[in-house]
Design an enzyme around this catalytic site. Structure first.
Site: not given
Length: 220
Positions: A49, A51, A57, A60, A92-94, A137-138, A163
């Site tokens: 992963d 972030d 983290d 965005y 994941n980068q929503s 998406r995880k 994490d």
């Protein structure tokens, strides 16, 4: 202080059929493993992963200057590379789906991570929102499966380090082994559900991943 942002909720709504973004690491590095090259008992690939796992983290984040490696990350990755095991990133980068990030920004941040911690052999990124209902998406398994396919690694011989519970769940649903490195955003039930597949930090997680296992890939 801004509260940490988790990346695994709410549950998806409608199905999405466009898959993840996939590209090789900008710094190069070991890619597909030749057939039969796996050392018995060791993983064919290790996926991380981004972030909260590889880097601090920043919700965005589209600014490469704000990328900061977590403690022990360099040592952990150096140990894997010395073992000849390909490494990749599943993220994941929503923020893309939410209109907060562009692909160019995501790639710029990835390039900065590569520069700090690379080379990574593959990047697999989900740009969708949770409600989009995609398969990548995880905690869905799509990112893990796509990265494994790009590396020529069998999911059952792959380790995924993250994490939060979504990272471990994505690994499990793909048939891979998940390792959890808890942080302040990790819930107690996620640690409990990881059932022994946890580590105090990234270096400890990598050392666990490199602990020889049964040749069929059974858990430690």
């Amino acid at each position: 202080m801004t509260a940490p942002v988790r990346r695994d909720a709410p549950r998806p709504a409608g199905p999405r059929h466009d898959g993840p973004w996939l590209w090789p690491g900008t710094a190069g590095g070991p890619g597909r493993r030749p057939a039969g090259a796996r050392r018995p008992g060791l993983p064919e690939a290790v996926l991380f992963d981004r972030d909260g796992t590889l880097v601090v983290d920043v919700p965005y984040n589209g600014d490469p200057e704000r990328v900061e490696a977590v403690p022990t990350a360099r040592r952990a990755l150096r140990l894997l590379r010395r073992s000849g095991i390909p490494v990749g990133v599943v993220s994941n980068q929503s923020g893309v789906g939410r209109g907060l990030l562009t692909r160019r920004q995501v790639e710029a941040v990835a390039a900065r991570v590569d520069a700090l911690l690379g080379p990574f052999a593959v990047w697999a990124v989900c740009p969708h929102r949770p409600e989009d209902g995609c398969g990548c998406r995880k905690p869905a398994p799509g990112l893990v499966l796509a990265a494994c396919a790009a590396l020529g690694a069998a999911p059952r011989h792959t380790v995924v380090i993250g994490d939060i519970g979504a990272d471990v769940s994505a690994a499990r649903r793909a048939g891979a082994t998940g390792l959890l490195v808890p942080t302040p955003v990790t819930r107690a039930e996620e640690v409990r559900d990881a059932a022994g597949h946890t580590a105090a930090d990234l270096l400890a997680a990598v050392r666990l991943a490199l602990t020889p296992r049964h040749p069929d890939g059974a858990p430690w």
